[in-house]
Design an enzyme around this catalytic site. Sequence first.
Site, PDB file in Angstrom:
ATOM      1  N   ASN A 169     -35.756  61.874  43.195  1.00  0.00           N
ATOM      2  CA  ASN A 169     -35.236  60.929  42.206  1.00  0.00           C
ATOM      3  C   ASN A 169     -33.829  61.347  41.753  1.00  0.00           C
ATOM      4  OD1 ASN A 169     -35.382  58.637  40.564  1.00  0.00           O
ATOM      5  ND2 ASN A 169     -36.120  59.819  38.809  1.00  0.00           N
ATOM      6  N   ASN A 170     -33.022  61.770  42.703  1.00  0.00           N
ATOM      7  CA  ASN A 170     -31.690  62.275  42.371  1.00  0.00           C
ATOM      8  C   ASN A 170     -30.829  62.230  43.632  1.00  0.00           C
ATOM      9  OD1 ASN A 170     -29.619  63.420  40.908  1.00  0.00           O
ATOM     10  ND2 ASN A 170     -30.510  65.458  40.813  1.00  0.00           N
ATOM     11  N   HIS A 191     -28.810  59.893  48.685  1.00  0.00           N
ATOM     12  CA  HIS A 191     -29.700  59.747  47.528  1.00  0.00           C
ATOM     13  C   HIS A 191     -31.119  59.917  48.030  1.00  0.00           C
ATOM     14  CE1 HIS A 191     -30.817  58.337  43.461  1.00  0.00           C
ATOM     15  NE2 HIS A 191     -31.918  57.949  44.099  1.00  0.00           N
ATOM     16  N   CYS A 192     -31.835  60.881  47.465  1.00  0.00           N
ATOM     17  CA  CYS A 192     -33.191  61.194  47.924  1.00  0.00           C
ATOM     18  C   CYS A 192     -34.216  60.646  46.936  1.00  0.00           C
ATOM     19  CB  CYS A 192     -33.359  62.706  48.083  1.00  0.00           C
ATOM     20  SG  CYS A 192     -35.002  63.180  48.651  1.00  0.00           S
ATOM     21  N   PRO A 193     -35.043  59.691  47.343  1.00  0.00           N
ATOM     22  CA  PRO A 193     -36.043  59.142  46.423  1.00  0.00           C
ATOM     23  C   PRO A 193     -37.127  60.160  46.065  1.00  0.00           C
ATOM     24  CG  PRO A 193     -36.374  58.283  48.640  1.00  0.00           C
ATOM     25  CD  PRO A 193     -35.081  59.019  48.666  1.00  0.00           C
TER      26      PRO A 193
END
Length: 297
Positions: free
Chosen positions: A127-128, A122-124
């Site tokens: 945001n996905n 999950h990549c901040p």
Amino acid sequence: MQPFLGRLAVNFVLCLICFIAYSSQIFIIWPWYGAVVSVELITLLVPFNIFVGLLLWNYFLCVFTDPGRVPSGWQPDTNTDGYEVKKLTGAPRFCRMCKSYKPPRAHHCRQCNRCVLRMDHHCPWINNCVGHFNYGHFLRFLFFVDVACSYHLTMVTKRVMHSMGATYWVEPSTVELVMIILNYVACVPVILSVGIFSLFHFYSLLRNTTTIEGWEKDKAAIMVRRGKMREIKFPYDLGRRRNIESILGKSPALWCCPTRTPGSGLKYELSNTEGELVNLATRKDMYGYDKDPEHLA
């Protein structure tokens, strides 16, 4: 709060990209060429803007492309090869939180609150989740960040080198000097951090391994060295060329173009190498932990 922070991170990334891309052209390169449109100026800036455009396009796709979700009511076909099982029970993997079966390489993301197909992390910053259907976009985004930042630093450094041997009246103005410093401050950390991250993901692409699977393989290697488990072969490594094709498609001419990832994300081709199919879903299955690997930043 989390959706707000996610949107804030995306807007920050967009502002950073636009600042590096356009402040350098408006306040550094344009004055350097005397604020006059010329063939030389166009030749310099057109490739740069193409790279920036591809960077932004792939970033947009990373943010808004669904990485892949498990269809409602999906069940593994236990009569064929290719489904992953729990190490202890031999039963198909099941997500207690989603109350549904997990396809191969799928994991539950607690940020997105659902299972994601071929979840990488999950990549901040987007945001996905990075999963089956947007991993190719993510790789291309990293690639074009590297290319655009390298091009940017070359342009700005060329301007600096030119001013060092120039007479006083062609030296950078105060505004130019400030913008040169700010561009270095913004761009150098980006290319260093993203460059290292890119190398990791390009290497993972060549091995057809996700971040979670790489973590599990490292843990397994430690257990093998300690003699606590026998060596298990990774079943998804098809060879470098086919590994790349499984994400970016069969045509090398289209590898840099935003294209849909091949396959449904519900089943993956296995290598011909003999070996036990590894359960990469839960830490409990292999290492005695009780929790699913969560998101990785």
